[in-house]
Motif scaffolding. Structure first.
Motif, PDB file in Angstrom:
ATOM      1  N   ARG A  54       0.851  -1.195   0.000  1.00  0.00           N
ATOM      2  CA  ARG A  54       0.000   0.000   0.000  1.00  0.00           C
ATOM      3  C   ARG A  54       0.887   1.246   0.000  1.00  0.00           C
ATOM      4  NH1 ARG A  54      -4.998   0.716   0.587  1.00  0.00           N
ATOM      5  NH2 ARG A  54      -5.404  -1.382   1.345  1.00  0.00           N
ATOM      6  N   LEU A  55       0.524   2.218  -0.823  1.00  0.00           N
ATOM      7  CA  LEU A  55       1.210   3.504  -0.872  1.00  0.00           C
ATOM      8  C   LEU A  55       0.738   4.332   0.323  1.00  0.00           C
ATOM      9  CD1 LEU A  55       3.025   5.495  -2.472  1.00  0.00           C
ATOM     10  CD2 LEU A  55       0.961   6.188  -3.706  1.00  0.00           C
ATOM     11  N   LEU A  56       1.660   4.667   1.234  1.00  0.00           N
ATOM     12  CA  LEU A  56       1.288   5.414   2.435  1.00  0.00           C
ATOM     13  C   LEU A  56       1.465   6.919   2.257  1.00  0.00           C
ATOM     14  CD1 LEU A  56       2.875   3.125   5.191  1.00  0.00           C
ATOM     15  CD2 LEU A  56       0.493   3.198   4.415  1.00  0.00           C
ATOM     16  N   GLU A  57       2.596   7.314   1.681  1.00  0.00           N
ATOM     17  CA  GLU A  57       2.878   8.735   1.453  1.00  0.00           C
ATOM     18  C   GLU A  57       3.634   8.867   0.146  1.00  0.00           C
ATOM     19  OE1 GLU A  57       4.180  11.291   4.890  1.00  0.00           O
ATOM     20  OE2 GLU A  57       4.582   9.325   5.779  1.00  0.00           O
ATOM     21  N   ALA A  58       3.463  10.025  -0.504  1.00  0.00           N
ATOM     22  CA  ALA A  58       4.147  10.285  -1.767  1.00  0.00           C
ATOM     23  C   ALA A  58       4.297  11.786  -1.936  1.00  0.00           C
ATOM     24  CB  ALA A  58       3.352   9.689  -2.919  1.00  0.00           C
ATOM     25  N   ARG A  59       5.415  12.189  -2.501  1.00  0.00           N
ATOM     26  CA  ARG A  59       5.608  13.624  -2.729  1.00  0.00           C
ATOM     27  C   ARG A  59       6.715  13.852  -3.761  1.00  0.00           C
ATOM     28  NH1 ARG A  59       8.551  13.257   2.569  1.00  0.00           N
ATOM     29  NH2 ARG A  59      10.751  13.605   2.013  1.00  0.00           N
ATOM     30  N   PRO A  60       6.677  15.029  -4.408  1.00  0.00           N
ATOM     31  CA  PRO A  60       7.812  15.410  -5.254  1.00  0.00           C
ATOM     32  C   PRO A  60       9.008  15.697  -4.343  1.00  0.00           C
ATOM     33  CG  PRO A  60       5.910  16.860  -5.617  1.00  0.00           C
ATOM     34  CD  PRO A  60       5.605  16.002  -4.444  1.00  0.00           C
ATOM     35  N   GLN A  61      10.204  15.413  -4.814  1.00  0.00           N
ATOM     36  CA  GLN A  61      11.422  15.682  -4.044  1.00  0.00           C
ATOM     37  C   GLN A  61      12.469  16.152  -5.046  1.00  0.00           C
ATOM     38  OE1 GLN A  61      11.826  15.305  -0.622  1.00  0.00           O
ATOM     39  NE2 GLN A  61      13.852  16.221  -0.858  1.00  0.00           N
ATOM     40  N   GLY A  62      12.761  17.449  -5.029  1.00  0.00           N
ATOM     41  CA  GLY A  62      13.677  17.993  -6.030  1.00  0.00           C
ATOM     42  C   GLY A  62      13.064  17.792  -7.406  1.00  0.00           C
ATOM     43  N   LYS A  63      13.838  17.192  -8.327  1.00  0.00           N
ATOM     44  CA  LYS A  63      13.318  16.927  -9.674  1.00  0.00           C
ATOM     45  C   LYS A  63      12.670  15.556  -9.780  1.00  0.00           C
ATOM     46  CE  LYS A  63      16.497  19.962 -12.065  1.00  0.00           C
ATOM     47  NZ  LYS A  63      17.394  20.157 -13.187  1.00  0.00           N
ATOM     48  N   GLY A  64      12.660  14.806  -8.675  1.00  0.00           N
ATOM     49  CA  GLY A  64      12.119  13.451  -8.709  1.00  0.00           C
ATOM     50  C   GLY A  64      10.912  13.275  -7.812  1.00  0.00           C
ATOM     51  N   LEU A  65      10.603  12.007  -7.542  1.00  0.00           N
ATOM     52  CA  LEU A  65       9.474  11.634  -6.702  1.00  0.00           C
ATOM     53  C   LEU A  65       9.949  10.652  -5.639  1.00  0.00           C
ATOM     54  CD1 LEU A  65       6.969  10.773  -9.597  1.00  0.00           C
ATOM     55  CD2 LEU A  65       7.147  12.953  -8.373  1.00  0.00           C
ATOM     56  N   VAL A  66       9.366  10.729  -4.448  1.00  0.00           N
ATOM     57  CA  VAL A  66       9.675   9.766  -3.393  1.00  0.00           C
ATOM     58  C   VAL A  66       8.377   9.241  -2.790  1.00  0.00           C
ATOM     59  CG1 VAL A  66      11.965  10.707  -2.835  1.00  0.00           C
ATOM     60  CG2 VAL A  66       9.956  11.558  -1.619  1.00  0.00           C
ATOM     61  N   VAL A  67       8.459   7.985  -2.304  1.00  0.00           N
ATOM     62  CA  VAL A  67       7.279   7.342  -1.725  1.00  0.00           C
ATOM     63  C   VAL A  67       7.658   6.579  -0.463  1.00  0.00           C
ATOM     64  CG1 VAL A  67       6.108   7.080  -3.953  1.00  0.00           C
ATOM     65  CG2 VAL A  67       7.567   5.237  -3.106  1.00  0.00           C
ATOM     66  N   ARG A  68       6.639   6.380   0.379  1.00  0.00           N
ATOM     67  CA  ARG A  68       6.784   5.501   1.540  1.00  0.00           C
ATOM     68  C   ARG A  68       5.702   4.438   1.391  1.00  0.00           C
ATOM     69  NH1 ARG A  68       5.229   4.997   6.916  1.00  0.00           N
ATOM     70  NH2 ARG A  68       3.795   6.758   6.837  1.00  0.00           N
ATOM     71  N   LEU A  69       6.129   3.171   1.431  1.00  0.00           N
ATOM     72  CA  LEU A  69       5.228   2.049   1.227  1.00  0.00           C
ATOM     73  C   LEU A  69       5.053   1.256   2.517  1.00  0.00           C
ATOM     74  CD1 LEU A  69       6.756   0.891  -2.169  1.00  0.00           C
ATOM     75  CD2 LEU A  69       4.634   2.164  -1.854  1.00  0.00           C
ATOM     76  N   GLU A  70       3.873   0.693   2.685  1.00  0.00           N
ATOM     77  CA  GLU A  70       3.548  -0.119   3.851  1.00  0.00           C
ATOM     78  C   GLU A  70       4.575  -1.251   4.008  1.00  0.00           C
ATOM     79  OE1 GLU A  70      -0.637  -1.831   5.379  1.00  0.00           O
ATOM     80  OE2 GLU A  70      -0.026  -2.518   3.391  1.00  0.00           O
ATOM     81  N   GLY A  71       5.090  -1.407   5.232  1.00  0.00           N
ATOM     82  CA  GLY A  71       6.003  -2.509   5.527  1.00  0.00           C
ATOM     83  C   GLY A  71       7.452  -2.246   5.168  1.00  0.00           C
ATOM     84  N   ILE A  72       7.740  -1.100   4.583  1.00  0.00           N
ATOM     85  CA  ILE A  72       9.131  -0.736   4.265  1.00  0.00           C
ATOM     86  C   ILE A  72       9.431   0.519   5.075  1.00  0.00           C
ATOM     87  CG2 ILE A  72      10.763  -0.084   2.447  1.00  0.00           C
ATOM     88  CD1 ILE A  72       8.990  -1.570   0.444  1.00  0.00           C
ATOM     89  N   ASP A  73      10.029   0.308   6.258  1.00  0.00           N
ATOM     90  CA  ASP A  73      10.204   1.440   7.166  1.00  0.00           C
ATOM     91  C   ASP A  73      11.636   1.662   7.623  1.00  0.00           C
ATOM     92  OD1 ASP A  73      10.375  -0.793   8.730  1.00  0.00           O
ATOM     93  OD2 ASP A  73       8.596  -0.356   9.935  1.00  0.00           O
ATOM     94  N   THR A  74      12.582   0.983   6.964  1.00  0.00           N
ATOM     95  CA  THR A  74      14.000   1.227   7.250  1.00  0.00           C
ATOM     96  C   THR A  74      14.757   1.371   5.935  1.00  0.00           C
ATOM     97  OG1 THR A  74      14.678  -1.099   7.196  1.00  0.00           O
ATOM     98  CG2 THR A  74      13.889  -0.224   9.328  1.00  0.00           C
ATOM     99  N   ARG A  75      15.910   1.994   6.006  1.00  0.00           N
ATOM    100  CA  ARG A  75      16.733   2.135   4.804  1.00  0.00           C
ATOM    101  C   ARG A  75      17.120   0.755   4.264  1.00  0.00           C
ATOM    102  NH1 ARG A  75      19.451   6.171   2.233  1.00  0.00           N
ATOM    103  NH2 ARG A  75      21.167   5.485   0.917  1.00  0.00           N
ATOM    104  N   GLU A  76      17.390  -0.203   5.159  1.00  0.00           N
ATOM    105  CA  GLU A  76      17.794  -1.547   4.737  1.00  0.00           C
ATOM    106  C   GLU A  76      16.676  -2.223   3.927  1.00  0.00           C
ATOM    107  OE1 GLU A  76      20.293   0.106   7.528  1.00  0.00           O
ATOM    108  OE2 GLU A  76      18.186  -0.361   7.940  1.00  0.00           O
ATOM    109  N   LEU A  77      15.434  -2.108   4.391  1.00  0.00           N
ATOM    110  CA  LEU A  77      14.309  -2.675   3.637  1.00  0.00           C
ATOM    111  C   LEU A  77      14.141  -1.954   2.299  1.00  0.00           C
ATOM    112  CD1 LEU A  77      11.686  -3.292   6.458  1.00  0.00           C
ATOM    113  CD2 LEU A  77      12.801  -5.030   5.032  1.00  0.00           C
ATOM    114  N   ALA A  78      14.325  -0.636   2.306  1.00  0.00           N
ATOM    115  CA  ALA A  78      14.217   0.140   1.063  1.00  0.00           C
ATOM    116  C   ALA A  78      15.288  -0.315   0.066  1.00  0.00           C
ATOM    117  CB  ALA A  78      14.343   1.634   1.353  1.00  0.00           C
ATOM    118  N   GLU A  79      16.496  -0.583   0.551  1.00  0.00           N
ATOM    119  CA  GLU A  79      17.582  -1.048  -0.327  1.00  0.00           C
ATOM    120  C   GLU A  79      17.214  -2.370  -0.996  1.00  0.00           C
ATOM    121  OE1 GLU A  79      20.955  -1.097   2.282  1.00  0.00           O
ATOM    122  OE2 GLU A  79      21.379   1.034   1.970  1.00  0.00           O
ATOM    123  N   GLN A  80      16.503  -3.234  -0.262  1.00  0.00           N
ATOM    124  CA  GLN A  80      16.119  -4.536  -0.823  1.00  0.00           C
ATOM    125  C   GLN A  80      15.160  -4.385  -2.002  1.00  0.00           C
ATOM    126  OE1 GLN A  80      14.581  -7.098   2.257  1.00  0.00           O
ATOM    127  NE2 GLN A  80      16.354  -6.744   3.584  1.00  0.00           N
TER     128      GLN A  80
END
Length: 176
Positions: A54-80
């Motif tokens: 599930r998409l929890l949060e989303a926003r423009p960031q600089g020239k790109g886009l960033v998102v926060r997804l359900e169950g991915i709450d650490t940098r290590e999980l994001a790297e995976q």
């Protein structure tokens, strides 16, 4: 697995972690790019692994886009998940007006001229500054073994699209 893949359409990919709280940079194939934020459930696919998030949060960031997804709450999980394709259920896509098509609907259509000369099948499309372009690749039974690039110009080059029949008629000189 194949059957499930045909029920989804890829709208972008996760590229890299952003910060330490599980945010990810996302590259969107939608137009406008932020259109990918309109879909609350994402199917992530990477190295044969698929997970719905599930998409929890989303926003423009600089020239790109960033998102926060359900169950991915650490940098290590994001790297995976960096590098994963982002798909949504085809049923989640909005209905288009008559004469409008999603690219995935056009891929695989047999292309022939008004005179019935088979040019090939739509392999994929790409965007140029002026218009979208169909990449038409030959198949057994087509005129020759040439790949052709046709501008997607409805009422000019594109005469008729028949999704049910999986065919497209074009006003195009086969020698091009």
């Amino acid at each position: 697995m194949q059957g499930d893949e045909t029920q989804h359409v890829v709208l972008g990919r996760l590229t890299s972690p952003h910060g330490v709280k599980g945010w990810l940079k996302v590259y969107s194939y939608t137009s406008p790019a932020q259109g990918i934020f309109d879909y609350p459930m994402w199917m992530l696919s990477m190295r044969g692994q698929r997970q719905s998030r599930r998409l929890l949060e989303a926003r423009p960031q600089g020239k790109g886009l960033v998102v926060r997804l359900e169950g991915i709450d650490t940098r290590e999980l994001a790297e995976q998940w960096a590098g994963a394709e982002v798909a949504v259920a085809k049923t989640a896509l909005p209905e288009l007006d008559s004469g409008e098509y999603y690219w995935h609907q056009l891929e695989g259509l047999e292309v022939e001229t008004r005179d019935g000369v088979k040019l090939g099948r739509v392999d994929h499309l790409f965007e140029t500054g002026a218009n979208d372009v169909l990449v038409v690749r030959p198949f057994e039974g087509s005129l020759d073994d040439r790949e052709r690039l046709l501008p997607f110009l409805p009422d000019d080059v594109i005469v008729q699209v028949d999704l049910a029949d999986r065919s497209m008629i074009v006003d195009w000189d086969p020698s091009f």
